[in-house]
Design a protein around this motif. Structure first.
Motif, PDB file in Angstrom:
ATOM      1  N   ASP A  61       0.876  -1.168   0.000  1.00 18.55           N
ATOM      2  CA  ASP A  61       0.000   0.000   0.000  1.00 18.55           C
ATOM      3  C   ASP A  61       0.914   1.217   0.000  1.00 18.55           C
ATOM      4  N   ASP A  66       0.594  -3.937   4.010  1.00 19.12           N
ATOM      5  CA  ASP A  66      -0.606  -4.004   4.830  1.00 19.12           C
ATOM      6  C   ASP A  66      -1.111  -5.443   4.761  1.00 19.12           C
TER       7      ASP A  66
ATOM      8  N   HIS B  97     -10.406  -4.044   5.204  1.00 19.85           N
ATOM      9  CA  HIS B  97     -10.247  -4.081   6.663  1.00 19.85           C
ATOM     10  C   HIS B  97     -11.604  -4.094   7.370  1.00 19.85           C
TER      11      HIS B  97
END
Lengths: 216, 216
Positions: A61, A66, B97
């Motif tokens: 990222d 990530d 996420h």
């Protein structure tokens, strides 16, 4: 990208298929789920994935890496990042039906039958092999009976019409898993038809557990 | 729209919050999960939802009604249909996420602790109340320990930054459920902070089980 997985993990298997379908290469690192009490419980891995489960996909990222977790979240991410060969239909209603099929497997079958649950049954509840097997078979039968009806309504060549979707990415590893546990799959002709159809595709065949570098 | 639910169902509770946040009204019909062996197992309901679970959202699709199942699939559908006040962030990485947090609850906690699983433990495996409670607490603790770390990394006022997302829609019903089963939630300060913050919002407060017409 780096995919932390395990050859026999159904959830990692789903992501391998997605990467293959998207034509995206990722370095594959094995997290042995059994050896030494399970490498997924080691501190280095927990830092990446606090759920202590596979898969984890580490992506670039911009500057920082990530770590993404949960196979369905990873697959939707890949589908958004690489929209060519989409894994969801175009209409909201059709997408809802596809996601429901995927979740029938990912929420109603797999969480009840994965390694840590079977370990809890035998180790904490001192369930014997026969009762453990009955538990496994019960949740596959419950989920597959529902999924078979969903396929009667929606399937074509694949789970939803004639294009591969995230539902197929969940179905094929679940059938593989059920076969390992000797579940009789003859009551589910549509599931087995779609499973065979998917496995004709190199993206599915190449993702099979036995073809992985860490297969025993 | 018609929402088939049950006041205490965590999955139906998630969808009620989504409908409230979107400002979409739906007729709410109760499917009593316990009475007469469970109304979700009656033929009329199975025709709508072959998984024999709540919720089911019946939507108007041009002429014909169409029945949607699986709470997360329904919530993504509502989010796509009513993009005002989105329930997912804009970037693919952030969406991943958020979905991972939602799935930590929806795949790793809730399926192990819902009614039919607890019934299997007591009825088929003759597990006693103490062992059933230990099972329930174990899976909440496992999932909430992971989720607490995810919140340390990502939360602001809510699970992901300062906007409500599908992760919050999963968190609030799961906390409600854990409290019913007397789980000690003090090890999870971020979960409890976000839970309290969400319940300040009428969309969450109005969706609470005790406020539903079928609450006992």
């Amino acid at each position: 990208m780096i995919l932390y997985g395990y050859w026999r993990s159904s959830a990692a298997y789903r992501v391998r298929i997605a990467l293959n379908l998207k034509g995206v290469s990722a370095e594959q690192l094995s997290v042995h789920l059994v050896r030494d009490g399970g490498e997924q419980h080691k501190a280095d891995y927990i830092a990446l994935n606090p759920q202590e489960l596979v898969p984890t996909l580490v992506v670039d990222d911009e500057q920082d890496g990530d770590a993404l977790t949960q196979s369905l979240a990873i697959i939707e991410y890949l589908d958004e990042l690489y929209p060519k060969t989409p894994l969801l239909p175009a209409s909201a209603l059709e997408r809802a039906h596809v996601r429901a099929m995927a979740l029938t497997i990912a929420c109603e079958i797999h969480p009840l039958n994965n390694l840590r649950v079977l370990q809890y049954l035998t180790q904490k509840l001192t369930v014997n092999e026969e009762a453990k097997s009955a538990w496994y078979h019960h949740w596959v039968a419950t989920g597959f009976t529902a999924l078979e009806t969903q396929l009667v309504r929606h399937s074509g060549r694949y789970c939803f019409g004639d294009k591969v979707t995230i539902a197929d990415l969940c179905l094929v590893p679940q059938v593989y898993n059920a076969q390992r546990f000797n579940v009789d799959l003859t009551p589910y002709p549509n599931i087995m038809r779609v499973w065979a159809e998917c496995n004709q595709l190199p993206a599915f065949a190449d993702a099979a557990p036995e073809r992985q570098a860490d297969a025993v």
